[in-house]
Write a protein that holds these residues in place. Sequence first.
Motif, PDB file in Angstrom:
ATOM      1  N   TRP A  10       0.822  -1.247   0.008  1.00 48.28           N
ATOM      2  CA  TRP A  10       0.072   0.033   0.344  1.00 48.28           C
ATOM      3  C   TRP A  10       1.214   0.927  -0.182  1.00 48.28           C
ATOM      4  O   TRP A  10       0.739   2.082  -0.564  1.00 48.28           O
ATOM      5  CB  TRP A  10      -1.232   0.254   0.939  1.00 48.28           C
ATOM      6  CG  TRP A  10      -1.990  -1.455   1.191  1.00 48.28           C
ATOM      7  CD1 TRP A  10      -1.781  -1.821   2.546  1.00 48.28           C
ATOM      8  CD2 TRP A  10      -2.803  -1.152   0.261  1.00 48.28           C
ATOM      9  NE1 TRP A  10      -2.916  -3.215   1.970  1.00 48.28           N
ATOM     10  CE2 TRP A  10      -3.498  -3.168   1.031  1.00 48.28           C
ATOM     11  CE3 TRP A  10      -3.816  -0.753  -0.854  1.00 48.28           C
ATOM     12  CZ2 TRP A  10      -4.507  -3.794   0.073  1.00 48.28           C
ATOM     13  CZ3 TRP A  10      -4.292  -1.458  -1.622  1.00 48.28           C
ATOM     14  CH2 TRP A  10      -5.484  -2.374  -0.765  1.00 48.28           C
ATOM     15  N   LEU A  13       1.351   1.680  -3.771  1.00 45.18           N
ATOM     16  CA  LEU A  13       1.083   2.451  -4.201  1.00 45.18           C
ATOM     17  C   LEU A  13       0.542   3.623  -4.600  1.00 45.18           C
ATOM     18  O   LEU A  13       0.422   4.392  -4.751  1.00 45.18           O
ATOM     19  CB  LEU A  13      -0.630   1.498  -4.008  1.00 45.18           C
ATOM     20  CG  LEU A  13       0.248   0.207  -4.558  1.00 45.18           C
ATOM     21  CD1 LEU A  13      -1.448  -1.200  -4.007  1.00 45.18           C
ATOM     22  CD2 LEU A  13      -0.001  -0.618  -5.668  1.00 45.18           C
ATOM     23  N   ILE A  14       0.902   4.346  -2.543  1.00 43.27           N
ATOM     24  CA  ILE A  14       0.295   5.667  -2.946  1.00 43.27           C
ATOM     25  C   ILE A  14       1.413   6.109  -3.371  1.00 43.27           C
ATOM     26  O   ILE A  14       1.240   7.484  -4.188  1.00 43.27           O
ATOM     27  CB  ILE A  14       0.849   5.740  -1.153  1.00 43.27           C
ATOM     28  CG1 ILE A  14      -0.831   5.011  -0.595  1.00 43.27           C
ATOM     29  CG2 ILE A  14       1.094   7.591  -1.112  1.00 43.27           C
ATOM     30  CD1 ILE A  14      -0.627   5.304   1.546  1.00 43.27           C
ATOM     31  N   LYS A  19      -1.968   5.702  -5.983  1.00 45.11           N
ATOM     32  CA  LYS A  19      -3.376   5.808  -4.511  1.00 45.11           C
ATOM     33  C   LYS A  19      -3.599   7.149  -3.418  1.00 45.11           C
ATOM     34  O   LYS A  19      -2.608   7.376  -3.117  1.00 45.11           O
ATOM     35  CB  LYS A  19      -2.916   4.875  -4.108  1.00 45.11           C
ATOM     36  CG  LYS A  19      -3.905   4.022  -2.759  1.00 45.11           C
ATOM     37  CD  LYS A  19      -3.076   2.919  -1.896  1.00 45.11           C
ATOM     38  CE  LYS A  19      -3.960   2.100  -0.377  1.00 45.11           C
ATOM     39  NZ  LYS A  19      -4.482   3.407   0.339  1.00 45.11           N
ATOM     40  N   ASP A  20      -4.812   7.119  -3.876  1.00 47.09           N
ATOM     41  CA  ASP A  20      -5.276   8.512  -3.411  1.00 47.09           C
ATOM     42  C   ASP A  20      -5.884   8.637  -1.891  1.00 47.09           C
ATOM     43  O   ASP A  20      -6.093   9.900  -1.500  1.00 47.09           O
ATOM     44  CB  ASP A  20      -5.436   9.688  -4.009  1.00 47.09           C
ATOM     45  CG  ASP A  20      -6.900   8.978  -4.452  1.00 47.09           C
ATOM     46  OD1 ASP A  20      -7.417   7.800  -4.607  1.00 47.09           O
ATOM     47  OD2 ASP A  20      -7.874   9.494  -5.910  1.00 47.09           O
ATOM     48  N   GLU A  22      -5.862   6.787   1.866  1.00 45.37           N
ATOM     49  CA  GLU A  22      -5.717   5.636   3.015  1.00 45.37           C
ATOM     50  C   GLU A  22      -6.290   5.736   3.859  1.00 45.37           C
ATOM     51  O   GLU A  22      -7.039   6.249   4.264  1.00 45.37           O
ATOM     52  CB  GLU A  22      -4.315   5.899   3.901  1.00 45.37           C
ATOM     53  CG  GLU A  22      -4.201   5.320   4.990  1.00 45.37           C
ATOM     54  CD  GLU A  22      -3.616   3.608   4.698  1.00 45.37           C
ATOM     55  OE1 GLU A  22      -3.502   3.367   5.039  1.00 45.37           O
ATOM     56  OE2 GLU A  22      -3.165   2.966   3.429  1.00 45.37           O
ATOM     57  N   ASN A  23      -7.164   4.029   3.783  1.00 45.17           N
ATOM     58  CA  ASN A  23      -8.603   4.127   4.226  1.00 45.17           C
ATOM     59  C   ASN A  23      -8.009   3.102   5.877  1.00 45.17           C
ATOM     60  O   ASN A  23      -7.183   2.611   6.172  1.00 45.17           O
ATOM     61  CB  ASN A  23      -8.731   2.046   4.249  1.00 45.17           C
ATOM     62  CG  ASN A  23      -9.487   2.932   2.570  1.00 45.17           C
ATOM     63  OD1 ASN A  23     -10.436   3.692   2.437  1.00 45.17           O
ATOM     64  ND2 ASN A  23      -8.471   2.520   1.137  1.00 45.17           N
ATOM     65  N   ALA A  50      -3.452  -7.394  -1.923  1.00 42.69           N
ATOM     66  CA  ALA A  50      -3.458  -5.835  -2.239  1.00 42.69           C
ATOM     67  C   ALA A  50      -2.697  -5.931  -3.363  1.00 42.69           C
ATOM     68  O   ALA A  50      -3.389  -5.139  -4.224  1.00 42.69           O
ATOM     69  CB  ALA A  50      -2.121  -5.552  -1.101  1.00 42.69           C
ATOM     70  N   ALA A  54      -5.658  -3.672  -5.827  1.00 43.30           N
ATOM     71  CA  ALA A  54      -4.742  -2.539  -7.332  1.00 43.30           C
ATOM     72  C   ALA A  54      -5.379  -3.081  -8.737  1.00 43.30           C
ATOM     73  O   ALA A  54      -5.509  -2.145  -9.421  1.00 43.30           O
ATOM     74  CB  ALA A  54      -3.062  -3.393  -6.723  1.00 43.30           C
ATOM     75  N   CYS A  57      -8.050  -1.116  -9.941  1.00 46.50           N
ATOM     76  CA  CYS A  57      -8.187   0.440  -9.352  1.00 46.50           C
ATOM     77  C   CYS A  57      -7.067   0.152 -11.114  1.00 46.50           C
ATOM     78  O   CYS A  57      -7.216   1.710 -10.858  1.00 46.50           O
ATOM     79  CB  CYS A  57      -7.667   0.474  -8.432  1.00 46.50           C
ATOM     80  SG  CYS A  57      -8.830   0.311  -6.750  1.00 46.50           S
ATOM     81  N   SER A  90     -13.020   8.200  -5.255  1.00 45.27           N
ATOM     82  CA  SER A  90     -11.693   7.070  -5.481  1.00 45.27           C
ATOM     83  C   SER A  90     -12.253   5.857  -5.336  1.00 45.27           C
ATOM     84  O   SER A  90     -12.883   5.002  -4.843  1.00 45.27           O
ATOM     85  CB  SER A  90     -11.301   7.439  -4.775  1.00 45.27           C
ATOM     86  OG  SER A  90      -9.677   6.321  -4.841  1.00 45.27           O
ATOM     87  N   TRP A  92     -10.227   3.821  -4.769  1.00 42.28           N
ATOM     88  CA  TRP A  92      -9.126   3.317  -3.697  1.00 42.28           C
ATOM     89  C   TRP A  92      -9.920   3.005  -2.392  1.00 42.28           C
ATOM     90  O   TRP A  92      -9.731   3.148  -0.992  1.00 42.28           O
ATOM     91  CB  TRP A  92      -7.572   4.055  -3.137  1.00 42.28           C
ATOM     92  CG  TRP A  92      -6.772   3.945  -4.552  1.00 42.28           C
ATOM     93  CD1 TRP A  92      -7.224   4.539  -5.801  1.00 42.28           C
ATOM     94  CD2 TRP A  92      -6.122   2.835  -5.063  1.00 42.28           C
ATOM     95  NE1 TRP A  92      -6.185   4.035  -6.448  1.00 42.28           N
ATOM     96  CE2 TRP A  92      -5.564   2.820  -6.152  1.00 42.28           C
ATOM     97  CE3 TRP A  92      -5.944   1.783  -3.934  1.00 42.28           C
ATOM     98  CZ2 TRP A  92      -4.587   2.339  -6.748  1.00 42.28           C
ATOM     99  CZ3 TRP A  92      -5.027   0.984  -4.381  1.00 42.28           C
ATOM    100  CH2 TRP A  92      -4.744   0.538  -6.214  1.00 42.28           C
TER     101      TRP A  92
END
Length: 130
Positions: A10, A13-14, A19-20, A22-23, A50, A54, A57, A90, A92
Amino acid sequence: MIALSIRQPWAWLILYAGKDIENRDWATSFRGRFLIHASKGMTRAEYASACDFAASCGVASERIPSLDNLPRGGVVGSVELVDCVQSSGSPWFVGENGFVLRDPRPLTFVPWKGRLSFFDVPRHALQQEV
Protein backbone atom coordinates in the motif's frame (compact mmCIF):
# COMPACT_ATOMS: atom_id res chain seq x y z
CA MET A 1 8.08 15.39 11.45
CA ILE A 2 4.88 13.38 11.74
CA ALA A 3 4.72 9.88 10.20
CA LEU A 4 2.16 7.14 9.64
CA SER A 5 2.93 3.43 9.24
CA ILE A 6 1.37 1.89 6.16
CA ARG A 7 1.76 -1.75 5.19
CA GLN A 8 3.36 -2.66 1.89
CA PRO A 9 2.51 -2.72 -0.95
CA TRP A 10 0.00 0.00 0.00
CA ALA A 11 2.82 2.45 0.79
CA TRP A 12 4.35 1.79 -2.63
CA LEU A 13 0.95 2.23 -4.30
CA ILE A 14 0.60 5.69 -2.71
CA LEU A 15 4.04 6.77 -3.87
CA TYR A 16 4.10 5.26 -7.36
CA ALA A 17 0.66 4.15 -8.54
CA GLY A 18 -1.86 6.87 -7.75
CA LYS A 19 -3.42 5.48 -4.56
CA ASP A 20 -5.11 8.69 -3.40
CA ILE A 21 -6.93 7.40 -0.30
CA GLU A 22 -5.55 5.76 2.84
CA ASN A 23 -8.37 3.84 4.54
CA ARG A 24 -8.58 3.87 8.33
CA ASP A 25 -11.20 2.99 10.93
CA TRP A 26 -10.45 6.27 12.71
CA ALA A 27 -10.82 9.88 11.60
CA THR A 28 -8.20 12.62 11.87
CA SER A 29 -8.27 16.39 11.96
CA PHE A 30 -4.60 16.51 10.88
CA ARG A 31 -3.92 18.22 7.56
CA GLY A 32 -0.52 18.60 5.98
CA ARG A 33 2.50 16.66 4.80
CA PHE A 34 3.47 13.49 6.66
CA LEU A 35 6.08 10.80 6.24
CA ILE A 36 5.08 7.40 4.91
CA HIS A 37 6.60 4.69 7.07
CA ALA A 38 6.52 1.25 5.44
CA SER A 39 5.54 -1.22 8.16
CA LYS A 40 7.88 -4.12 8.76
CA GLY A 41 5.16 -6.78 8.77
CA MET A 42 3.60 -8.19 5.61
CA THR A 43 2.42 -11.71 4.90
CA ARG A 44 2.32 -13.31 1.45
CA ALA A 45 -1.48 -13.41 1.70
CA GLU A 46 -1.64 -9.66 2.50
CA TYR A 47 0.67 -8.92 -0.41
CA ALA A 48 -1.40 -11.03 -2.84
CA SER A 49 -4.66 -9.48 -1.63
CA ALA A 50 -3.28 -5.94 -2.04
CA CYS A 51 -2.00 -6.74 -5.54
CA ASP A 52 -5.42 -8.12 -6.50
CA PHE A 53 -7.12 -4.98 -5.18
CA ALA A 54 -4.62 -2.74 -7.01
CA ALA A 55 -5.37 -4.64 -10.24
CA SER A 56 -9.08 -3.85 -9.76
CA CYS A 57 -8.03 -0.17 -9.59
CA GLY A 58 -6.12 -0.44 -12.87
CA VAL A 59 -2.58 -1.07 -11.58
CA ALA A 60 -0.90 -3.89 -13.50
CA SER A 61 0.47 -6.43 -11.04
CA GLU A 62 3.80 -6.59 -12.88
CA ARG A 63 4.35 -2.90 -11.99
CA ILE A 64 4.34 -3.67 -8.26
CA PRO A 65 7.72 -4.77 -6.91
CA SER A 66 7.93 -8.34 -5.64
CA LEU A 67 7.33 -9.01 -1.98
CA ASP A 68 11.08 -9.37 -1.36
CA ASN A 69 11.91 -6.10 -3.13
CA LEU A 70 9.57 -3.79 -1.22
CA PRO A 71 11.34 -1.78 1.48
CA ARG A 72 9.90 -2.40 4.94
CA GLY A 73 10.62 -1.12 8.41
CA GLY A 74 11.40 2.49 7.60
CA VAL A 75 10.48 5.80 6.02
CA VAL A 76 9.96 5.58 2.23
CA GLY A 77 8.35 8.88 1.30
CA SER A 78 5.97 11.67 2.17
CA VAL A 79 2.50 12.75 1.08
CA GLU A 80 0.08 15.55 1.85
CA LEU A 81 -3.16 14.75 3.70
CA VAL A 82 -5.78 17.22 2.47
CA ASP A 83 -9.04 15.81 3.89
CA CYS A 84 -10.64 13.01 5.86
CA VAL A 85 -13.86 11.70 4.29
CA GLN A 86 -16.50 9.08 5.01
CA SER A 87 -17.30 8.51 1.33
CA SER A 88 -15.42 9.00 -1.93
CA GLY A 89 -15.65 8.22 -5.61
CA SER A 90 -12.04 7.01 -5.56
CA PRO A 91 -11.70 3.30 -6.37
CA TRP A 92 -9.22 3.12 -3.47
CA PHE A 93 -11.86 4.05 -0.86
CA VAL A 94 -13.16 1.05 1.11
CA GLY A 95 -13.00 2.10 4.74
CA GLU A 96 -14.93 3.94 7.35
CA ASN A 97 -12.64 6.93 6.92
CA GLY A 98 -10.48 7.87 3.97
CA PHE A 99 -7.46 10.12 4.29
CA VAL A 100 -7.40 12.02 0.99
CA LEU A 101 -3.80 12.19 -0.27
CA ARG A 102 -1.97 14.27 -2.85
CA ASP A 103 1.56 15.11 -3.99
CA PRO A 104 3.39 11.88 -3.05
CA ARG A 105 7.18 12.19 -2.87
CA PRO A 106 9.43 9.13 -2.64
CA LEU A 107 12.43 9.44 -0.32
CA THR A 108 15.56 7.39 0.13
CA PHE A 109 14.75 4.57 2.57
CA VAL A 110 15.55 5.36 6.21
CA PRO A 111 15.21 2.47 8.68
CA TRP A 112 12.91 3.48 11.53
CA LYS A 113 10.67 1.71 14.01
CA GLY A 114 6.98 2.29 13.33
CA ARG A 115 4.11 2.87 15.74
CA LEU A 116 0.34 2.98 15.71
CA SER A 117 -1.41 6.18 14.61
CA PHE A 118 0.67 9.25 13.77
CA PHE A 119 4.09 9.45 15.41
CA ASP A 120 7.12 11.72 15.33
CA VAL A 121 10.34 11.13 13.40
CA PRO A 122 13.05 13.73 14.04
CA ARG A 123 13.82 15.64 10.86
CA HIS A 124 17.56 15.14 11.41
CA ALA A 125 17.04 11.35 11.18
CA LEU A 126 16.05 11.72 7.53
CA GLN A 127 19.24 13.45 6.30
CA GLN A 128 17.35 14.60 3.20
CA GLU A 129 14.86 17.26 2.15
CA VAL A 130 11.20 16.29 2.64
